[in-house]
Scaffold this motif. Structure first.
Motif, PDB file in Angstrom:
ATOM      1  N   MET A   1       0.851  -1.186   0.000  1.00 48.19           N
ATOM      2  CA  MET A   1       0.000   0.000   0.000  1.00 48.19           C
ATOM      3  C   MET A   1       0.886   1.235   0.000  1.00 48.19           C
ATOM      4  O   MET A   1       1.785   1.372   0.831  1.00 48.19           O
ATOM      5  CB  MET A   1      -0.902  -0.044   1.234  1.00 48.19           C
ATOM      6  N   SER A   2       0.644   2.151  -0.916  1.00 47.55           N
ATOM      7  CA  SER A   2       1.471   3.345  -1.007  1.00 47.55           C
ATOM      8  C   SER A   2       1.097   4.353   0.077  1.00 47.55           C
ATOM      9  O   SER A   2      -0.037   4.413   0.528  1.00 47.55           O
ATOM     10  CB  SER A   2       1.318   3.976  -2.389  1.00 47.55           C
ATOM     11  N   LYS A   3       2.089   5.114   0.457  1.00 46.44           N
ATOM     12  CA  LYS A   3       1.904   6.117   1.492  1.00 46.44           C
ATOM     13  C   LYS A   3       1.224   7.349   0.892  1.00 46.44           C
ATOM     14  O   LYS A   3       1.621   7.828  -0.172  1.00 46.44           O
ATOM     15  CB  LYS A   3       3.263   6.481   2.089  1.00 46.44           C
ATOM     16  N   VAL A   4       0.194   7.845   1.558  1.00 51.80           N
ATOM     17  CA  VAL A   4      -0.534   9.014   1.066  1.00 51.80           C
ATOM     18  C   VAL A   4       0.138  10.284   1.600  1.00 51.80           C
ATOM     19  O   VAL A   4       0.484  10.379   2.779  1.00 51.80           O
ATOM     20  CB  VAL A   4      -2.012   8.962   1.514  1.00 51.80           C
ATOM     21  N   ASP A   5       0.322  11.220   0.721  1.00 49.96           N
ATOM     22  CA  ASP A   5       0.934  12.505   1.071  1.00 49.96           C
ATOM     23  C   ASP A   5       0.118  13.185   2.171  1.00 49.96           C
ATOM     24  O   ASP A   5      -1.113  13.257   2.085  1.00 49.96           O
ATOM     25  CB  ASP A   5       0.973  13.382  -0.187  1.00 49.96           C
ATOM     26  N   ARG A   6       0.809  13.687   3.181  1.00 45.96           N
ATOM     27  CA  ARG A   6       0.109  14.347   4.304  1.00 45.96           C
ATOM     28  C   ARG A   6      -0.677  15.570   3.857  1.00 45.96           C
ATOM     29  O   ARG A   6      -1.699  15.902   4.443  1.00 45.96           O
ATOM     30  CB  ARG A   6       1.109  14.739   5.393  1.00 45.96           C
ATOM     31  N   ARG A   7      -0.219  16.235   2.821  1.00 44.87           N
ATOM     32  CA  ARG A   7      -0.950  17.412   2.325  1.00 44.87           C
ATOM     33  C   ARG A   7      -2.308  17.000   1.755  1.00 44.87           C
ATOM     34  O   ARG A   7      -3.301  17.707   1.917  1.00 44.87           O
ATOM     35  CB  ARG A   7      -0.132  18.147   1.265  1.00 44.87           C
ATOM     36  N   ILE A   8      -2.335  15.842   1.108  1.00 47.20           N
ATOM     37  CA  ILE A   8      -3.597  15.331   0.561  1.00 47.20           C
ATOM     38  C   ILE A   8      -4.551  15.000   1.707  1.00 47.20           C
ATOM     39  O   ILE A   8      -5.729  15.383   1.681  1.00 47.20           O
ATOM     40  CB  ILE A   8      -3.348  14.093  -0.333  1.00 47.20           C
ATOM     41  N   LEU A   9      -4.037  14.297   2.712  1.00 51.12           N
ATOM     42  CA  LEU A   9      -4.873  13.959   3.872  1.00 51.12           C
ATOM     43  C   LEU A   9      -5.387  15.215   4.567  1.00 51.12           C
ATOM     44  O   LEU A   9      -6.551  15.281   4.961  1.00 51.12           O
ATOM     45  CB  LEU A   9      -4.086  13.092   4.861  1.00 51.12           C
ATOM     46  N   LYS A  10      -4.511  16.208   4.697  1.00 48.67           N
ATOM     47  CA  LYS A  10      -4.895  17.465   5.356  1.00 48.67           C
ATOM     48  C   LYS A  10      -6.008  18.168   4.561  1.00 48.67           C
ATOM     49  O   LYS A  10      -6.981  18.648   5.142  1.00 48.67           O
ATOM     50  CB  LYS A  10      -3.670  18.370   5.496  1.00 48.67           C
ATOM     51  N   SER A  11      -5.872  18.185   3.246  1.00 45.79           N
ATOM     52  CA  SER A  11      -6.910  18.804   2.397  1.00 45.79           C
ATOM     53  C   SER A  11      -8.223  18.047   2.510  1.00 45.79           C
ATOM     54  O   SER A  11      -9.290  18.655   2.656  1.00 45.79           O
ATOM     55  CB  SER A  11      -6.465  18.819   0.930  1.00 45.79           C
ATOM     56  N   GLN A  12      -8.162  16.716   2.453  1.00 53.83           N
ATOM     57  CA  GLN A  12      -9.383  15.913   2.544  1.00 53.83           C
ATOM     58  C   GLN A  12     -10.068  16.112   3.895  1.00 53.83           C
ATOM     59  O   GLN A  12     -11.294  16.219   3.955  1.00 53.83           O
ATOM     60  CB  GLN A  12      -9.067  14.435   2.313  1.00 53.83           C
ATOM     61  N   GLU A  13      -9.290  16.152   4.958  1.00 54.45           N
ATOM     62  CA  GLU A  13      -9.876  16.386   6.288  1.00 54.45           C
ATOM     63  C   GLU A  13     -10.521  17.758   6.370  1.00 54.45           C
ATOM     64  O   GLU A  13     -11.607  17.906   6.928  1.00 54.45           O
ATOM     65  CB  GLU A  13      -8.824  16.215   7.395  1.00 54.45           C
ATOM     66  N   ALA A  14      -9.873  18.772   5.817  1.00 48.41           N
ATOM     67  CA  ALA A  14     -10.432  20.128   5.820  1.00 48.41           C
ATOM     68  C   ALA A  14     -11.738  20.177   5.032  1.00 48.41           C
ATOM     69  O   ALA A  14     -12.709  20.829   5.443  1.00 48.41           O
ATOM     70  CB  ALA A  14      -9.427  21.123   5.245  1.00 48.41           C
ATOM     71  N   ILE A  15     -11.784  19.471   3.920  1.00 48.05           N
ATOM     72  CA  ILE A  15     -12.988  19.436   3.076  1.00 48.05           C
ATOM     73  C   ILE A  15     -14.132  18.749   3.818  1.00 48.05           C
ATOM     74  O   ILE A  15     -15.264  19.250   3.842  1.00 48.05           O
ATOM     75  CB  ILE A  15     -12.680  18.743   1.731  1.00 48.05           C
ATOM     76  N   LYS A  16     -13.843  17.609   4.452  1.00 45.91           N
ATOM     77  CA  LYS A  16     -14.887  16.882   5.193  1.00 45.91           C
ATOM     78  C   LYS A  16     -15.387  17.705   6.381  1.00 45.91           C
ATOM     79  O   LYS A  16     -16.590  17.778   6.631  1.00 45.91           O
ATOM     80  CB  LYS A  16     -14.360  15.523   5.655  1.00 45.91           C
ATOM     81  N   LYS A  17     -14.460  18.322   7.082  1.00 43.27           N
ATOM     82  CA  LYS A  17     -14.837  19.161   8.224  1.00 43.27           C
ATOM     83  C   LYS A  17     -15.690  20.348   7.762  1.00 43.27           C
ATOM     84  O   LYS A  17     -16.688  20.696   8.403  1.00 43.27           O
ATOM     85  CB  LYS A  17     -13.578  19.656   8.949  1.00 43.27           C
ATOM     86  N   ALA A  18     -15.319  20.933   6.651  1.00 39.17           N
ATOM     87  CA  ALA A  18     -16.084  22.064   6.110  1.00 39.17           C
ATOM     88  C   ALA A  18     -17.510  21.646   5.774  1.00 39.17           C
ATOM     89  O   ALA A  18     -18.471  22.374   6.071  1.00 39.17           O
ATOM     90  CB  ALA A  18     -15.386  22.622   4.866  1.00 39.17           C
ATOM     91  N   LEU A  19     -17.663  20.464   5.174  1.00 36.98           N
ATOM     92  CA  LEU A  19     -19.010  19.995   4.836  1.00 36.98           C
ATOM     93  C   LEU A  19     -19.859  19.824   6.087  1.00 36.98           C
ATOM     94  O   LEU A  19     -21.011  20.277   6.131  1.00 36.98           O
ATOM     95  CB  LEU A  19     -18.945  18.669   4.061  1.00 36.98           C
ATOM     96  N   ILE A  20     -19.301  19.219   7.117  1.00 30.90           N
ATOM     97  CA  ILE A  20     -20.057  19.022   8.367  1.00 30.90           C
ATOM     98  C   ILE A  20     -20.448  20.369   8.975  1.00 30.90           C
ATOM     99  O   ILE A  20     -21.585  20.562   9.398  1.00 30.90           O
ATOM    100  CB  ILE A  20     -19.246  18.170   9.361  1.00 30.90           C
TER     101      ILE A  20
END
Length: 181
Positions: A1-20
């Motif tokens: 399994m490839s390692k996901v870039d922390r910037r991608i995870l940070k963006s995805q978390e910000a997007i999910k948090k924004a939706l909530i």
């Protein structure tokens, strides 16, 4: 399994948090990708890089939480009902903003149905209609009864602003599950 870039995870978390957060302010149908991008402080293109649209974002957010609950079931299956339920109630507490938005505010009726479906699947594994107190009862009726009651109680707990600590909720739900399964 490839390692996901922390910037991608940070963006995805910000997007999910924004939706909530946005769902606490207005109905999901009235939320735009522009609203999400502004709240998350990301470009619209960043959202489209990870999600097809706001429905895909919501679906992936819900799926993430259902999968987490499923993993918890695997580790809780050896515990008694009260201890197993405590694990779930602690998760509800830790993820209060998500669950309160999805259950208490009716922000996403789709989540409630997915949560119920998950519980139907899990409780079906626990029912035995060949012996004991449930002997002779219809398995579908028992599973639907227990699953619906569980969802309703958790929903009530959030809608009423958590009227008692999650430990008390776990103890009472666990006791009821023990009596009925």
């Amino acid at each position: 399994m490839s390692k996901v870039d922390r910037r991608i995870l940070k963006s995805q978390e910000a997007i999910k948090k924004a939706l909530i957060e946005l769902m606490s302010e207005k109905h999901f149908d009235n939320i735009t990708i522009q609203d999400i991008s502004e709240k998350a402080n990301v470009n619209r293109g960043t959202i489209y890089l990870h999600y097809l649209d706001k429905y895909d974002l919501l679906d992936k957010l819900i799926e993430e939480h259902i999968n987490e609950l499923r993993k918890m079931c695997e580790s809780a299956c050896e515990l008694d009902w009260i201890d197993a339920t405590l694990i779930f109630c602690e998760h509800f507490e830790r993820n209060y903003s998500f669950f309160s938005m999805m259950l208490a505010s009716k922000g996403a009726p789709y989540f409630r149905n997915r949560f119920l479906g998950f519980l139907l699947e899990e409780f079906r594994k626990e029912v035995d209609v060949t012996k004991g107190k449930n002997q002779g009862l219809n398995e579908d009726v028992i599973v639907r009864f227990v699953s619906s009651a569980y969802v309703e109680v958790v929903e009530w707990w959030f809608m009423n602003g958590k009227p008692f600590p999650h430990q008390v909720l776990a103890e009472q739900l666990g006791t009821l599950l023990e009596r009925n399964l």
